[in-house]
Design an enzyme around this catalytic site. Structure first.
Site, mmCIF file in Angstrom:
data_model
loop_
_atom_site.group_PDB
_atom_site.id
_atom_site.type_symbol
_atom_site.label_atom_id
_atom_site.label_comp_id
_atom_site.label_asym_id
_atom_site.label_seq_id
_atom_site.Cartn_x
_atom_site.Cartn_y
_atom_site.Cartn_z
ATOM 1 N N ASP A 40 0.710 -1.260 -0.016
ATOM 2 C CA ASP A 40 -0.054 -0.112 -0.110
ATOM 3 C C ASP A 40 0.854 1.091 0.160
ATOM 4 O OD1 ASP A 40 -3.200 0.389 0.842
ATOM 5 O OD2 ASP A 40 -2.030 1.992 1.159
ATOM 6 N N ASP A 62 3.539 2.293 -4.394
ATOM 7 C CA ASP A 62 2.614 3.097 -5.424
ATOM 8 C C ASP A 62 2.411 2.485 -6.613
ATOM 9 O OD1 ASP A 62 1.720 4.926 -7.164
ATOM 10 O OD2 ASP A 62 3.026 6.525 -6.549
ATOM 11 N N VAL A 63 1.426 1.770 -6.958
ATOM 12 C CA VAL A 63 1.184 1.083 -8.074
ATOM 13 C C VAL A 63 1.065 1.745 -9.317
ATOM 14 C CG1 VAL A 63 -0.517 -0.607 -6.688
ATOM 15 C CG2 VAL A 63 -1.593 1.247 -7.871
ATOM 16 N N ASN A 89 -5.788 -5.090 -6.150
ATOM 17 C CA ASN A 89 -7.095 -4.537 -5.521
ATOM 18 C C ASN A 89 -7.008 -2.983 -5.452
ATOM 19 O OD1 ASN A 89 -9.395 -4.258 -3.452
ATOM 20 N ND2 ASN A 89 -7.711 -3.414 -2.485
ATOM 21 N N TYR A 154 -13.771 6.248 -12.770
ATOM 22 C CA TYR A 154 -13.645 4.877 -12.139
ATOM 23 C C TYR A 154 -14.306 3.870 -12.931
ATOM 24 C CZ TYR A 154 -14.090 1.461 -8.167
ATOM 25 O OH TYR A 154 -14.183 0.702 -7.634
ATOM 26 N N LYS A 158 -12.302 0.776 -14.480
ATOM 27 C CA LYS A 158 -12.594 -0.650 -14.189
ATOM 28 C C LYS A 158 -13.024 -1.591 -15.558
ATOM 29 C CE LYS A 158 -11.612 -0.591 -9.818
ATOM 30 N NZ LYS A 158 -10.466 -1.179 -9.234
ATOM 31 N N THR A 191 -17.515 0.054 2.533
ATOM 32 C CA THR A 191 -15.824 0.666 2.655
ATOM 33 C C THR A 191 -16.197 2.061 2.702
ATOM 34 O OG1 THR A 191 -15.824 0.763 0.276
ATOM 35 C CG2 THR A 191 -15.134 -1.412 1.646
#
Length: 248
Positions: A40, A62-63, A89, A154, A158, A191
């Site tokens: 993360d 950091d993806v 994720n 978003y 996705k 969440t």
């Protein structure tokens, strides 16, 4: 009922693991015997949480940064010598319609939610193939297949995750890699991201989402199954988990 140890000994990297669905995934996998790497950008929280799980470790990742991905994989191979599964994720959302979204905002969401998945697949694929039975679980969203005007970028990101996963599967088959890939498409779950989204959604959309809302553990149970050998013949599945909202 499945016995304990469903992923015993597997080394699993979970991105975005310090919060929300990622943290639920990490807990479920560790409970069933996996050696989980909590990755993360919030390294402090990832380390705090990793200390509560047997055999877990934390990494700052950091993806969106290819170099950090390379460093993370190198550290995993140094410590464990293998990588059996990757759970992509990590993701962020901007609560904006197409007209409200700026190019900067769109690119930021795409960078984390789509490019991060691309980098994870690209960089981890050799190690996953070397494991002999690698598993990629990409977390998309029901927003990728159901019109939701308030999360334009978003939804686009996705949707890209779905297409990338299909391409990865065919590539692995052509190359003879023993790696399978599946996609989870969660609807509304409890969440912080979903709670934030409710503040921007019209009342009728918010109420519909809340009627179908689940807990992060419901998604984690599905991720656990997809990482485990119980799903060894499942490759290319795109599983919606939204309590029927997309067909209601």
């Amino acid at each position: 009922m499945a016995s304990k140890g469903r992923v015993e000994g597997k080394v699993v990297l979970v991105t975005g693991a310090a919060h929300g669905l990622g943290w639920a995934d990490a807990q479920a996998l560790a409970r069933e015997g996996a050696q989980v790497i909590l990755a993360d950008v919030d390294e402090e929280e990832a380390r705090r949480l990793a200390d509560t799980l047997p055999g877990a470790m934390a990494l700052r990742l950091d993806v969106t940064c290819e170099v950090q991905w390379q460093g993370a994989l190198a550290k995993i191979m140094q410590v464990h010598g293998r990588l059996d599964a990757l759970v992509n994720n990590a993701g962020i959302a901007a609560f904006e319609t197409v007209e409200q979204s700026s190019l900067e905002s769109f690119r930021r969401v795409m960078s984390v939610s789509a490019e991060g998945t691309f980098l994870g697949c690209k960089i981890c694929l050799p190690a996953l193939a070397a494991s002999g039975a690698g598993s990629i679980v990409n977390i998309a969203s029901a927003a990728a297949i159901r019109g939701n005007p308030t999360v334009f970028a978003y939804s686009a990101a996705k949707g890209a995750v779905l297409s990338m996963t299909r391409s990865v599967i065919v590539h692995c088959q052509q190359q003879g890699y023993p790696v399978r890939a599946n996609v989870v498409l969660p609807g509304s779950h409890d969440t912080q991201m979903v709670r934030d989204a409710y503040r921007f959604a019209p009342p009728e959309l918010r109420e519909a989402a809340q009627r179908h809302e689940g807990q992060p553990e419901h998604v984690a149970d599905l991720v656990l199954f997809l990482v485990s050998d119980e799903s060894a013949r499942l490759n290319g599945a795109e599983i919606v988990i939204d309590n029927g909202r997309t067909v209601a």
